[in-house]
Design a protein around this motif. Structure first.
Motif: not given
Length: 82
Positions: A34-54
């Motif tokens: 679902t779009l929610e699944d992709v969005q959640r995983r994209a946020c996780e990946i974003h944080h794994e890449h070192g982002a703290v917010n956004g």
């Protein structure tokens, strides 16, 4: 057409139908993320890449989408957008 050729064609047709039925059983249990699944995983990946917010980048969204669909990336055969 002689009997041997008719039997051979029926046998080929039966094998083809059986293969299609097997493929449909495999794909019947597969549901795209679902779009929610992709969005959640994209946020996780974003944080794994070192982002703290956004939010997340397009690359992170695509990476999440491909992970969840079980593909290796844009060059994969299963390159469907849902």
């Amino acid at each position: 057409m002689d009997t041997f050729a008719e039997i051979h064609n029926v046998d080929r047709l039966n094998r083809f139908v059986m293969r299609l039925e097997e493929d449909s059983k495999i794909h019947a249990n597969h549901h795209p993320p679902t779009l929610e699944d992709v969005q959640r995983r994209a946020c996780e990946i974003h944080h794994e890449h070192g982002a703290v917010n956004g939010g997340y980048t397009l690359d992170e969204w695509l990476e999440a989408e491909h992970e969840l669909e079980g593909t290796d990336g844009p060059d994969s055969e299963n390159n469907l957008v849902h």
